[in-house]
Design an enzyme around this catalytic site. Structure first.
Site, PDB file in Angstrom:
ATOM      1  N   THR A 197       0.874  -1.181   0.000  1.00 39.72           N
ATOM      2  CA  THR A 197       0.000   0.000   0.000  1.00 39.72           C
ATOM      3  C   THR A 197       0.909   1.227   0.000  1.00 39.72           C
ATOM      4  O   THR A 197       1.326   1.686  -1.052  1.00 39.72           O
ATOM      5  CB  THR A 197      -0.963  -0.014   1.201  1.00 39.72           C
ATOM      6  N   LYS A 203       3.978  -7.103   4.051  1.00 40.24           N
ATOM      7  CA  LYS A 203       3.733  -5.707   3.744  1.00 40.24           C
ATOM      8  C   LYS A 203       3.379  -5.006   5.041  1.00 40.24           C
ATOM      9  O   LYS A 203       2.844  -5.595   5.972  1.00 40.24           O
ATOM     10  CB  LYS A 203       2.636  -5.536   2.709  1.00 40.24           C
ATOM     11  N   THR A 210       1.387  -9.809  12.189  1.00 36.89           N
ATOM     12  CA  THR A 210       1.931  -8.687  11.450  1.00 36.89           C
ATOM     13  C   THR A 210       0.834  -8.084  10.583  1.00 36.89           C
ATOM     14  O   THR A 210      -0.314  -8.475  10.670  1.00 36.89           O
ATOM     15  CB  THR A 210       3.107  -9.141  10.577  1.00 36.89           C
ATOM     16  N   GLU A 215       6.057   4.644   7.313  1.00 39.10           N
ATOM     17  CA  GLU A 215       5.636   5.758   6.463  1.00 39.10           C
ATOM     18  C   GLU A 215       6.451   7.021   6.734  1.00 39.10           C
ATOM     19  O   GLU A 215       6.489   7.524   7.850  1.00 39.10           O
ATOM     20  CB  GLU A 215       4.149   6.028   6.672  1.00 39.10           C
ATOM     21  N   ASN A 236      -0.366  10.351   5.527  1.00 38.20           N
ATOM     22  CA  ASN A 236      -1.611   9.985   6.190  1.00 38.20           C
ATOM     23  C   ASN A 236      -2.698  11.061   6.094  1.00 38.20           C
ATOM     24  O   ASN A 236      -3.874  10.758   6.211  1.00 38.20           O
ATOM     25  CB  ASN A 236      -1.334   9.624   7.646  1.00 38.20           C
ATOM     26  N   SER A 245      -7.267  10.083  -0.655  1.00 37.58           N
ATOM     27  CA  SER A 245      -7.355  10.803  -1.920  1.00 37.58           C
ATOM     28  C   SER A 245      -6.165  10.507  -2.807  1.00 37.58           C
ATOM     29  O   SER A 245      -6.231  10.735  -3.992  1.00 37.58           O
ATOM     30  CB  SER A 245      -7.450  12.297  -1.670  1.00 37.58           C
TER      31      SER A 245
END
Length: 418
Positions: free
Chosen positions: A161, A192, A203, A291, A413, A418
Site C-alpha cells: 500500500t 507488507k 503482522t 511511512e 496519512n 485521496s
C-alpha cells in the site's frame, strides 16, 4: 540455538520446494502500473497456520481465514490470495460475502476446496470489495505464477500500500536433529506494512512458506513464538491494523516420507529458530520502511525487573513522538528517552538507569554524561539508530524496532484516501 549451514537467499515465498507465487494488476487500483493481486499456492494440500489481529474491527478476510483454519489457527490449506487497495474491513455482511467469494474464485482456479484457501486484503477501511477483479485476474495469475525470484517479488509487490518497496526474506539451513539430520530446509516469506503498525498477535500481512515436514499444531506453535519476538516487537505509529494476518504453509517437500516435526523435539527447536530469523528480517524491513521514515530505530531495554516491564519501557520509547522526532532531527536528546521510560510505571530507580545512543554513553546512574556532539551527528548518518537502556532492576530484556517520525508521515496519512 546455532543453525548449521545457515544461508540467507533470494526467492522469498517461492524459495521453498512445493510452492508457486505471482502478482499482477487485476483492477483493484486505478493505476495499471500498480500490481494489486498476489497469490501463493502449494502444489498440494499441506499443513498451514496463522495468527491474526485482535482488533475488534477485524476485517472480513480475517474472519474467513480464521474459519478456514478451523478457528484454532492451524489446519490444512492450499493457497493464500491477497488484494491491495481495499481492506474489506467494516463492511458488514456484504464484506463477508465478498471474502468468501474471493476464496471460492481462487479455489476454482487452483483446483481445491473453498475452505482450503486463505484470504487477505489491505487498503482503505470501509470501502466495499468488488469481486470482479478476482474473477478475471485469479485464473490468469494461476496460469502465469511460478517459482522464480521475480515471481516472488511480484507477489510481494502486489501486497504493498504505502510501502516503498517489497519486503522479502528467505534462508536455508542444514538440519542436524533426529530423522531430519542432513536435510536442507528452506523457509521464505513476504510481508507488507508501512503504517498503522503495532501488531497484536500478528503482522500486517505476511505469508511464509517452508518445505519442512511439520504437523499443523507445531507449525502454529513455531509461528506464534516467532511472531511474539519479531512482528509483535515492531511499532511505527502505535496503531494496530484491522487486517493483520500472518500465515505459514509447510509442504514437507524437503524430506518426503520423513516423520513430521512435532512440538518439544530437537527438530522443532531448529525449525522454530530458523523461522524466527526469517520473521526478524521481515520485521526489521517493515520498521525501516515506516511511512515517511528515514531511519530504522532499534530500542534495546535490558536489566528490567520483568519481561512486561522491559516491553512496556521499550514500546514507550519507540512510540514517543518526541524520541522519534529527535532521531529525525539528529538530536541525541536522551532526556526524552528516560522521560518515556519513566512514565510507564515499570519498577526501576532513576539513579540506576544508563542510556547509550548509537554506542555513545549519554547517561549513567540517571545523570548526564559529557559526549562528543559532533561524533553523535556523524553517527546519526547511519541507516540504523540504536538506543540502549539499562534499567538496573533485574534480568529481563527485550528489543523493539521502530522508525523516526518525519514530515512525510503527516503528508502520507493526511492524503491517504485521496
Amino acid at each position: 540455538m546455532e543453525l548449521e549451514d545457515l544461508e540467507f537467499k533470494e526467492g522469498g515465498v517461492a524459495l521453498a520446494a512445493g510452492f508457486k507465487a505471482g502478482g499482477m494488476h487485476a483492477g483493484f487500483r486505478r493505476n495499471p502500473a500498480r500490481l494489486d493481486l498476489a497469490l501463493v499456492c502449494a502444489d498440494e494440500l499441506c499443513p498451514a497456520a496463522g495468527v491474526f489481529t485482535r482488533n475488534v474491527f477485524c476485517s472480513a478476510p480475517v474472519k474467513v481465514s480464521r474459519e478456514h483454519l478451523d478457528g484454532e489457527g492451524c489446519g490444512l490449506a492450499r493457497a493464500m490470495v491477497v488484494n491491495s487497495g481495499v481492506a474489506n474491513a467494516a463492511t458488514g455482511r456484504k464484506g463477508l460475502k465478498a471474502a468468501r467469494e474471493q476464496a471460492r474464485i481462487t479455489a476454482d482456479a487452483v483446483g481445491c476446496a473453498e475452505e482450503d484457501v486463505l484470504v487477505a486484503s489491505t487498503g482503505v477501511i470501509g470501502a466495499q470489495l468488488s469481486c470482479e477483479p478476482f474473477a478475471s485476474g485469479v485464473p490468469q495469475l494461476v496460469e502465469r505464477m511460478g517459482r522464480t525470484v521475480q515471481d516472488a517479488r511480484d507477489a510481494a509487490s502486489a501486497m504493498m500500500t504505502t510501502d516503498t518497496h517489497p519486503k522479502q526474506a528467505a534462508l536455508t539451513y542444514g538440519a542436524q536433529a533426529g530423522s531430519l539430520a542432513g536435510t536442507t530446509i528452506a523457509i521464505g516469506g513476504m510481508a507488507k506494512g508501512s503504517g498503522m503498525i503495532m501488531p497484536n498477535m500478528a503482522t500486517m500481512i505476511c505469508c511464509l512458506t517452508t518445505d519442512a515436514p511439520v504437523v499443523p499444531q507445531a507449525l502454529h506453535a513455531a509461528l506464534r513464538a516467532a511472531v511474539d519476538v519479531t512482528f509483535n516487537k515492531v511499532t511505527v505509529d502505535s496503531d494496530t491494523s484491522t487486517n493483520d494476518t500472518c500465515v505459514v504453509f509447510a509442504s514437507g517437500k524437503a524430506a518426503p516420507g520423513a516423520r513430521p516435526i512435532e512440538v518439544d523435539t530437537p527438530e522443532f527447536e531448529e525449525f522454530a529458530s530458523a523461522l524466527r530469523l526469517v520473521c526478524e528480517k521481515l520485521a526489521r524491513q517493515m520498521a525501516a520502511d515506516g511511512e515517511g521514515a528515514s531511519k530504522l530505530v532499534t530500542v534495546n531495554v535490558t536489566s528490567a525487573a520483568t519481561d512486561h516491564d522491559a516491553d512496556e519501557v521499550a514500546r514507550s520509547i519507540a512510540n514517543s513522538p518526541l524520541v522519534k522526532t529527535a532521531v529525525y532531527g539528529h538530536d541525541a536528546n536522551w532526556g526524552r528517552i528516560v522521560a518515556a521510560a519513566g512514565k510507564t510505571g515499570a519498577a526501576f530507580r532513576q539513579e540506576r538507569v544508563s542510556v547509550s545512543m548509537m554506542g555513545i554513553p549519554v547517561c549513567r546512574k540517571g545523570l548526564a554524561l559529557s559526549f562528543d556532539e559532533e561524533e553523535a551527528l556523524r553517527r546519526f548518518e547511519e541507516p540504523e539508530i540504536v538506543i540502549d537502556v539499562d534499567l538496573g532492576a533485574g534480568d529481563a530484556a527485550t528489543t523493539v524496532w521502530t522508525c523516526d517520525l518525519t514530515h512525510d508521515y503527516v503528508t502520507i496519512n493526511g492524503d491517504y484516501r485521496s
